[in-house]
Motif scaffolding. Structure first.
Motif, PDB file in Angstrom:
ATOM      1  N   ARG A   1       0.834  -1.217   0.000  1.00  0.00           N
ATOM      2  CA  ARG A   1       0.000   0.000   0.000  1.00  0.00           C
ATOM      3  C   ARG A   1       0.861   1.257   0.000  1.00  0.00           C
ATOM      4  NH1 ARG A   1      -3.266  -2.969   3.519  1.00  0.00           N
ATOM      5  NH2 ARG A   1      -2.361  -1.938   5.329  1.00  0.00           N
ATOM      6  N   GLY A   2       1.932   1.251   0.810  1.00  0.00           N
ATOM      7  CA  GLY A   2       2.840   2.405   0.837  1.00  0.00           C
ATOM      8  C   GLY A   2       3.516   2.611  -0.506  1.00  0.00           C
ATOM      9  N   ALA A   3       3.975   1.520  -1.100  1.00  0.00           N
ATOM     10  CA  ALA A   3       4.653   1.603  -2.402  1.00  0.00           C
ATOM     11  C   ALA A   3       3.720   2.150  -3.479  1.00  0.00           C
ATOM     12  CB  ALA A   3       5.185   0.234  -2.806  1.00  0.00           C
ATOM     13  N   MET A   4       2.452   1.725  -3.440  1.00  0.00           N
ATOM     14  CA  MET A   4       1.485   2.204  -4.436  1.00  0.00           C
ATOM     15  C   MET A   4       1.230   3.710  -4.289  1.00  0.00           C
ATOM     16  SD  MET A   4       0.945  -0.284  -6.387  1.00  0.00           S
ATOM     17  CE  MET A   4      -0.489   0.131  -7.356  1.00  0.00           C
ATOM     18  N   LYS A   5       1.508   4.252  -3.106  1.00  0.00           N
ATOM     19  CA  LYS A   5       1.358   5.698  -2.869  1.00  0.00           C
ATOM     20  C   LYS A   5       2.683   6.432  -3.080  1.00  0.00           C
ATOM     21  CE  LYS A   5      -2.258   5.047   0.571  1.00  0.00           C
ATOM     22  NZ  LYS A   5      -2.525   4.974   2.016  1.00  0.00           N
ATOM     23  N   GLY A   6       3.706   5.698  -3.534  1.00  0.00           N
ATOM     24  CA  GLY A   6       5.001   6.327  -3.814  1.00  0.00           C
ATOM     25  C   GLY A   6       5.930   6.441  -2.621  1.00  0.00           C
ATOM     26  N   LYS A   7       5.591   5.817  -1.512  1.00  0.00           N
ATOM     27  CA  LYS A   7       6.448   5.892  -0.331  1.00  0.00           C
ATOM     28  C   LYS A   7       7.582   4.880  -0.433  1.00  0.00           C
ATOM     29  CE  LYS A   7       2.777   7.390   2.750  1.00  0.00           C
ATOM     30  NZ  LYS A   7       2.004   7.066   3.953  1.00  0.00           N
ATOM     31  N   LEU A   8       8.742   5.223   0.139  1.00  0.00           N
ATOM     32  CA  LEU A   8       9.876   4.305   0.190  1.00  0.00           C
ATOM     33  C   LEU A   8      10.097   3.762   1.598  1.00  0.00           C
ATOM     34  CD1 LEU A   8      12.411   6.071  -2.197  1.00  0.00           C
ATOM     35  CD2 LEU A   8      10.956   4.093  -2.658  1.00  0.00           C
ATOM     36  N   ILE A   9       9.373   4.334   2.584  1.00  0.00           N
ATOM     37  CA  ILE A   9       9.429   3.812   3.949  1.00  0.00           C
ATOM     38  C   ILE A   9       8.008   3.805   4.499  1.00  0.00           C
ATOM     39  CG2 ILE A   9       9.976   6.080   4.960  1.00  0.00           C
ATOM     40  CD1 ILE A   9      11.675   4.459   7.074  1.00  0.00           C
ATOM     41  N   VAL A  10       7.665   2.718   5.178  1.00  0.00           N
ATOM     42  CA  VAL A  10       6.327   2.578   5.763  1.00  0.00           C
ATOM     43  C   VAL A  10       6.473   2.228   7.239  1.00  0.00           C
ATOM     44  CG1 VAL A  10       5.267   1.868   3.581  1.00  0.00           C
ATOM     45  CG2 VAL A  10       6.100   0.126   5.157  1.00  0.00           C
ATOM     46  N   SER A  11       5.411   2.441   7.990  1.00  0.00           N
ATOM     47  CA  SER A  11       5.399   2.063   9.411  1.00  0.00           C
ATOM     48  C   SER A  11       4.971   0.605   9.536  1.00  0.00           C
ATOM     49  CB  SER A  11       4.415   2.941  10.175  1.00  0.00           C
ATOM     50  OG  SER A  11       4.883   4.263  10.180  1.00  0.00           O
ATOM     51  N   CYS A  12       5.589  -0.097  10.448  1.00  0.00           N
ATOM     52  CA  CYS A  12       5.246  -1.500  10.677  1.00  0.00           C
ATOM     53  C   CYS A  12       3.848  -1.582  11.289  1.00  0.00           C
ATOM     54  CB  CYS A  12       6.269  -2.130  11.622  1.00  0.00           C
ATOM     55  SG  CYS A  12       5.958  -3.879  11.913  1.00  0.00           S
ATOM     56  N   PRO A  13       2.975  -2.407  10.701  1.00  0.00           N
ATOM     57  CA  PRO A  13       1.604  -2.510  11.206  1.00  0.00           C
ATOM     58  C   PRO A  13       1.459  -3.412  12.438  1.00  0.00           C
ATOM     59  CG  PRO A  13       1.884  -3.977   9.347  1.00  0.00           C
ATOM     60  CD  PRO A  13       3.190  -3.227   9.510  1.00  0.00           C
ATOM     61  N   LEU A  14       2.529  -4.081  12.833  1.00  0.00           N
ATOM     62  CA  LEU A  14       2.438  -5.044  13.936  1.00  0.00           C
ATOM     63  C   LEU A  14       2.627  -4.364  15.284  1.00  0.00           C
ATOM     64  CD1 LEU A  14       4.633  -7.954  12.502  1.00  0.00           C
ATOM     65  CD2 LEU A  14       2.192  -7.549  12.201  1.00  0.00           C
ATOM     66  N   PRO A  15       1.971  -4.879  16.323  1.00  0.00           N
ATOM     67  CA  PRO A  15       2.216  -4.342  17.666  1.00  0.00           C
ATOM     68  C   PRO A  15       3.646  -4.683  18.103  1.00  0.00           C
ATOM     69  CG  PRO A  15       0.747  -6.246  17.764  1.00  0.00           C
ATOM     70  CD  PRO A  15       0.975  -5.953  16.309  1.00  0.00           C
ATOM     71  N   PRO A  16       4.256  -3.835  18.932  1.00  0.00           N
ATOM     72  CA  PRO A  16       5.669  -4.029  19.317  1.00  0.00           C
ATOM     73  C   PRO A  16       5.989  -5.415  19.881  1.00  0.00           C
ATOM     74  CG  PRO A  16       4.867  -1.906  20.099  1.00  0.00           C
ATOM     75  CD  PRO A  16       3.686  -2.630  19.507  1.00  0.00           C
ATOM     76  N   GLN A  17       5.045  -6.035  20.580  1.00  0.00           N
ATOM     77  CA  GLN A  17       5.345  -7.350  21.167  1.00  0.00           C
ATOM     78  C   GLN A  17       5.463  -8.452  20.116  1.00  0.00           C
ATOM     79  OE1 GLN A  17       2.678  -5.484  21.816  1.00  0.00           O
ATOM     80  NE2 GLN A  17       0.789  -6.684  21.835  1.00  0.00           N
ATOM     81  N   ARG A  18       5.057  -8.190  18.871  1.00  0.00           N
ATOM     82  CA  ARG A  18       5.180  -9.204  17.816  1.00  0.00           C
ATOM     83  C   ARG A  18       6.317  -8.881  16.847  1.00  0.00           C
ATOM     84  NH1 ARG A  18      -0.547  -9.412  17.275  1.00  0.00           N
ATOM     85  NH2 ARG A  18      -0.481  -9.259  15.026  1.00  0.00           N
ATOM     86  N   ILE A  19       7.168  -7.928  17.211  1.00  0.00           N
ATOM     87  CA  ILE A  19       8.332  -7.583  16.389  1.00  0.00           C
ATOM     88  C   ILE A  19       9.566  -8.160  17.082  1.00  0.00           C
ATOM     89  CG2 ILE A  19       9.732  -5.700  15.469  1.00  0.00           C
ATOM     90  CD1 ILE A  19       7.140  -3.984  15.515  1.00  0.00           C
ATOM     91  N   PRO A  20      10.363  -8.973  16.366  1.00  0.00           N
ATOM     92  CA  PRO A  20      11.553  -9.562  17.000  1.00  0.00           C
ATOM     93  C   PRO A  20      12.503  -8.473  17.504  1.00  0.00           C
ATOM     94  CG  PRO A  20      11.218 -10.469  14.798  1.00  0.00           C
ATOM     95  CD  PRO A  20      10.238  -9.352  14.972  1.00  0.00           C
ATOM     96  N   LYS A  21      13.069  -8.706  18.670  1.00  0.00           N
ATOM     97  CA  LYS A  21      14.036  -7.769  19.248  1.00  0.00           C
ATOM     98  C   LYS A  21      15.432  -8.352  19.067  1.00  0.00           C
ATOM     99  CE  LYS A  21      10.939  -4.990  21.003  1.00  0.00           C
ATOM    100  NZ  LYS A  21      10.025  -4.898  19.895  1.00  0.00           N
ATOM    101  N   TYR A  22      16.371  -7.488  18.746  1.00  0.00           N
ATOM    102  CA  TYR A  22      17.759  -7.911  18.592  1.00  0.00           C
ATOM    103  C   TYR A  22      18.649  -6.722  18.868  1.00  0.00           C
ATOM    104  CZ  TYR A  22      17.244  -5.560  14.130  1.00  0.00           C
ATOM    105  OH  TYR A  22      16.990  -4.617  13.175  1.00  0.00           O
ATOM    106  N   GLN A  23      19.866  -7.011  19.239  1.00  0.00           N
ATOM    107  CA  GLN A  23      20.842  -5.955  19.475  1.00  0.00           C
ATOM    108  C   GLN A  23      21.610  -5.691  18.195  1.00  0.00           C
ATOM    109  OE1 GLN A  23      19.569  -4.896  22.639  1.00  0.00           O
ATOM    110  NE2 GLN A  23      21.626  -4.110  22.508  1.00  0.00           N
ATOM    111  N   LEU A  24      21.668  -4.418  17.807  1.00  0.00           N
ATOM    112  CA  LEU A  24      22.483  -4.067  16.641  1.00  0.00           C
ATOM    113  C   LEU A  24      23.936  -3.984  17.092  1.00  0.00           C
ATOM    114  CD1 LEU A  24      20.398  -1.278  14.918  1.00  0.00           C
ATOM    115  CD2 LEU A  24      20.868  -3.558  14.057  1.00  0.00           C
TER     116      LEU A  24
END
Length: 151
Positions: free
Chosen positions: A123-146
């Protein structure tokens, strides 16, 4: 090894799939066929492939292949699996609350999470965006140390 998803081992194959995937999201999973977390992600990707086939193409990139190291270095693939998204040869980024917006690191907790992320990118790409917000709640996003080298 995924028997459903195409595995890319040559830079030329990666170049052409990025160039030739038009008007759909290209999902490139960088990892190893025998890594347990990669296998878990590959299972989700292959089970989702049919449902997302109208707006996405999924392929695996074997990071141990000498010929694709230019991409491994370019996308700074230090943790596997790492998933990179493209739309019409443009690298799509996602803000998921981490410092790195260039790729998704780790697996998805469930198939629907992957589909939701793909739909947001499409959907973001179709609107010409190159960055989109993650639709998932934070508890379902893997955590890792950079890990930053030479800092």
């Amino acid at each position: 090894m995924s028997y459903v998803l195409r595995t890319l081992r040559k830079k030329r194959e990666v170049d052409s799939i990025i160039r030739d995937t038009i008007d759909t999201v290209l999902v490139l999973r960088f990892g190893r066929a025998l890594d347990p977390i990669c296998l878990q992600l590959d299972d989700i990707l292959s089970k989702s492939e049919r449902e997302v086939s109208k707006f996405a193409t999924v392929a695996l990139v074997d990071i141990d292949s000498e010929d694709v190291q230019v991409y491994v270095k370019y996308f700074d693939i230090t943790l596997i699996p790492s998933t990179v998204f493209f739309f019409n040869a443009h690298h799509m980024k996602m803000d998921s609350g981490s410092a790195d917006h260039t790729k998704w690191v780790g697996t998805f907790l469930r198939k629907q999470d992957f589909i939701d992320v793909l739909e947001a990118i499409y959907r973001g790409a179709m609107k010409g965006k190159l960055i989109v917000s993650c639709p998932l709640p934070p508890q379902r996003i893997p955590k890792y140390q950079l890990l930053y080298k030479d800092v």
